[in-house]
Design a protein around this motif. Structure first.
Motif, PDB file in Angstrom:
ATOM      1  N   CYS A 157       2.725  -1.131   4.247  1.00 21.52           N
ATOM      2  CA  CYS A 157       2.103   0.148   3.898  1.00 21.52           C
ATOM      3  C   CYS A 157       3.086   1.281   4.152  1.00 21.52           C
ATOM      4  O   CYS A 157       3.614   1.436   5.250  1.00 21.52           O
ATOM      5  N   VAL A 158       3.353   2.069   3.123  1.00 18.59           N
ATOM      6  CA  VAL A 158       4.317   3.160   3.247  1.00 18.59           C
ATOM      7  C   VAL A 158       3.643   4.481   2.896  1.00 18.59           C
ATOM      8  O   VAL A 158       3.023   4.623   1.839  1.00 18.59           O
ATOM      9  N   ASN A 159       3.749   5.408   3.827  1.00 20.60           N
ATOM     10  CA  ASN A 159       3.150   6.727   3.685  1.00 20.60           C
ATOM     11  C   ASN A 159       4.262   7.757   3.505  1.00 20.60           C
ATOM     12  O   ASN A 159       5.426   7.492   3.815  1.00 20.60           O
ATOM     13  N   SER A 160       3.893   8.936   3.030  1.00 16.26           N
ATOM     14  CA  SER A 160       4.850  10.032   2.964  1.00 16.26           C
ATOM     15  C   SER A 160       4.809  10.812   4.284  1.00 16.26           C
ATOM     16  O   SER A 160       4.021  10.525   5.184  1.00 16.26           O
ATOM     17  N   CYS A 161       5.660  11.811   4.375  1.00 14.81           N
ATOM     18  CA  CYS A 161       5.661  12.701   5.528  1.00 14.81           C
ATOM     19  C   CYS A 161       6.000  14.099   5.022  1.00 14.81           C
ATOM     20  O   CYS A 161       6.194  14.307   3.824  1.00 14.81           O
ATOM     21  N   GLY A 162       6.044  15.065   5.919  1.00 14.20           N
ATOM     22  CA  GLY A 162       6.329  16.426   5.496  1.00 14.20           C
ATOM     23  C   GLY A 162       5.062  17.171   5.114  1.00 14.20           C
ATOM     24  O   GLY A 162       3.941  16.713   5.374  1.00 14.20           O
ATOM     25  N   THR A 163       5.225  18.312   4.437  1.00 11.47           N
ATOM     26  CA  THR A 163       4.114  19.224   4.153  1.00 11.47           C
ATOM     27  C   THR A 163       4.059  19.554   2.667  1.00 11.47           C
ATOM     28  O   THR A 163       5.094  19.781   2.040  1.00 11.47           O
ATOM     29  N   ALA A 164       2.838  19.552   2.133  1.00 11.25           N
ATOM     30  CA  ALA A 164       2.608  20.028   0.770  1.00 11.25           C
ATOM     31  C   ALA A 164       1.471  21.036   0.838  1.00 11.25           C
ATOM     32  O   ALA A 164       0.338  20.670   1.170  1.00 11.25           O
ATOM     33  N   VAL A 169       0.868  -1.185   0.000  1.00  8.04           N
ATOM     34  CA  VAL A 169       0.000   0.000   0.000  1.00  8.04           C
ATOM     35  C   VAL A 169       0.897   1.224   0.000  1.00  8.04           C
ATOM     36  O   VAL A 169       1.670   1.429   0.942  1.00  8.04           O
ATOM     37  N   VAL A 170       0.825   2.028  -1.055  1.00 10.68           N
ATOM     38  CA  VAL A 170       1.644   3.242  -1.139  1.00 10.68           C
ATOM     39  C   VAL A 170       0.714   4.444  -1.050  1.00 10.68           C
ATOM     40  O   VAL A 170      -0.343   4.465  -1.677  1.00 10.68           O
ATOM     41  N   ALA A 171       1.104   5.457  -0.255  1.00 12.65           N
ATOM     42  CA  ALA A 171       0.119   6.487   0.073  1.00 12.65           C
ATOM     43  C   ALA A 171       0.744   7.854   0.317  1.00 12.65           C
ATOM     44  O   ALA A 171       1.944   7.994   0.577  1.00 12.65           O
ATOM     45  N   GLN A 172      -0.149   8.856   0.238  1.00 14.12           N
ATOM     46  CA  GLN A 172       0.075  10.201   0.762  1.00 14.12           C
ATOM     47  C   GLN A 172      -1.127  10.468   1.670  1.00 14.12           C
ATOM     48  O   GLN A 172      -2.150  10.993   1.238  1.00 14.12           O
ATOM     49  N   TRP A 173      -1.003  10.068   2.927  1.00 11.87           N
ATOM     50  CA  TRP A 173      -2.135  10.084   3.861  1.00 11.87           C
ATOM     51  C   TRP A 173      -1.918  11.191   4.899  1.00 11.87           C
ATOM     52  O   TRP A 173      -0.889  11.214   5.570  1.00 11.87           O
ATOM     53  N   PRO A 174      -2.884  12.095   5.058  1.00 13.24           N
ATOM     54  CA  PRO A 174      -2.680  13.244   5.950  1.00 13.24           C
ATOM     55  C   PRO A 174      -2.691  12.861   7.430  1.00 13.24           C
ATOM     56  O   PRO A 174      -3.340  11.903   7.841  1.00 13.24           O
ATOM     57  N   TYR A 196       1.481  15.489   5.982  1.00 15.80           N
ATOM     58  CA  TYR A 196       1.332  14.048   5.799  1.00 15.80           C
ATOM     59  C   TYR A 196       1.897  13.304   7.004  1.00 15.80           C
ATOM     60  O   TYR A 196       2.860  13.736   7.631  1.00 15.80           O
ATOM     61  N   GLY A 197       1.268  12.171   7.325  1.00 12.14           N
ATOM     62  CA  GLY A 197       1.365  11.620   8.664  1.00 12.14           C
ATOM     63  C   GLY A 197       2.338  10.502   8.920  1.00 12.14           C
ATOM     64  O   GLY A 197       2.403   9.991  10.045  1.00 12.14           O
ATOM     65  N   GLY A 198       3.089  10.039   7.905  1.00 12.57           N
ATOM     66  CA  GLY A 198       4.018   8.952   8.177  1.00 12.57           C
ATOM     67  C   GLY A 198       3.317   7.706   8.683  1.00 12.57           C
ATOM     68  O   GLY A 198       2.293   7.289   8.155  1.00 12.57           O
ATOM     69  N   HIS A 199       3.866   7.093   9.744  1.00 12.13           N
ATOM     70  CA  HIS A 199       3.313   5.870  10.337  1.00 12.13           C
ATOM     71  C   HIS A 199       3.255   4.708   9.330  1.00 12.13           C
ATOM     72  O   HIS A 199       2.310   3.924   9.326  1.00 12.13           O
ATOM     73  N   SER A 200       4.274   4.641   8.478  1.00 15.12           N
ATOM     74  CA  SER A 200       4.421   3.459   7.629  1.00 15.12           C
ATOM     75  C   SER A 200       4.598   2.242   8.523  1.00 15.12           C
ATOM     76  O   SER A 200       5.098   2.346   9.650  1.00 15.12           O
ATOM     77  N   ALA A 201       4.190   1.062   8.028  1.00 15.77           N
ATOM     78  CA  ALA A 201       4.233  -0.114   8.893  1.00 15.77           C
ATOM     79  C   ALA A 201       4.312  -1.397   8.092  1.00 15.77           C
ATOM     80  O   ALA A 201       3.915  -1.459   6.925  1.00 15.77           O
TER      81      ALA A 201
END
Length: 260
Positions: A196-203, A167-172, A208-213
């Motif tokens: 599941c891998v999320n992004s982090c930082g700001t756009a 699961v690849v994401a840009q999840w707030p 974006y919330g991280g918490h990849s697992a």
């Protein structure tokens, strides 16, 4: 299978810098000797520069395929190249490309569920098929961000025999609890591993919330990231499948005669 997740903070609307950074992070992740490395969603542009999106797109995945074909072969690692904003046949897609250790692009997937709340469907064309592939003899599937909310999609992949869902994401960060629960639920109800891998930082104004697992079929978290840019690595023990399906055999006990 040993999995490395690259929780990347990308620079909004700057593909040149993001490709360089993605390569640096892939090389760093490879030092942990994973079998497979995974990037987040739309790391080439961020989500998503509407004013000049077409100019910033990858074209037919050309730049993505060139870079990750080379890297996967050089580093002897499978790469789930997150997803990129991608133009093909005059339409813009959110596309994930998959590479094996030989450097071959063995699969691609266009995001099928577009997030109408953010008007994603005004700029992107929907994909029209599910995608499965094999990495090191293990059948896998990939979905993108909002797709995780659609249990029918993941069950379809599970019924096709996948053992790992990427699961690849840009999840707030504002909905990070949903991210955690949905990924755990998809792992438990389908008895599959979830990476599941999320992004982090700001756009813009969105954080974006991280918490990849990395989550096993029991819903247990093997490894988990924080809110910051980082790389996490963990192992999926495929022997779990026989144990869980001999204990709680939901596939045997399904009532397909009642489902519509």
């Amino acid at each position: 299978m040993r999995i490395g997740l690259v929780q990347m903070s990308m620079e909004f609307a700057n593909p040149d810098n993001n490709y360089k950074k993605a390569e640096e992070l892939i090389r760093l992740a490879a030092k942990e000797n994973p079998d497979t490395i995974v990037l987040p969603e739309t790391w080439n542009t961020g989500v998503f520069p509407v004013e000049n999106i077409k100019e910033l797109c990858d074209k037919n995945g050309k730049q993505t395929i060139e870079l990750f074909s080379y890297l996967s072969k050089e580093l002897n690692v499978n790469i789930i190249a997150g997803s990129v904003v991608n133009e093909k046949e005059g339409e813009i897609y959110n596309t994930s490309y998959i590479f094996n250790k030989k450097g071959e692009c063995i699969a691609e997937y266009d995001k099928t569920h577009l997030f109408s709340f953010m008007h994603e469907d005004d700029y992107f064309k929907k994909g029209n098929r599910v995608t499965t592939f094999e990495l090191d003899g293990v059948k896998c599937g990939v979905i993108i961000c909002y797709d995780i909310r659609f249990l029918e999609l993941v069950r379809t992949l599970a019924l096709q025999g996948i053992k790992i869902l990427f699961v690849v994401a840009q999840w707030p960060v504002s909905r990070i609890k949903h991210w955690e629960i949905l990924n755990e639920a998809r792992a438990i109800e389908n008895q599959i591993f979830v990476a599941c891998v999320n992004s982090c930082g700001t756009a813009g104004e969105t954080i974006y919330g991280g918490h990849s697992a990395l989550i096993n079929p029991w819903g247990e978290t093997i490894a988990k990231a924080s809110y910051e840019e980082e790389i996490i690595t963990g192992d999926f023990d495929m022997k779990i499948f026989d144990k869980i399906r001999n204990t709680i055999n939901v596939y045997n006990d399904r009532r397909t005669d009642l489902y519509r």
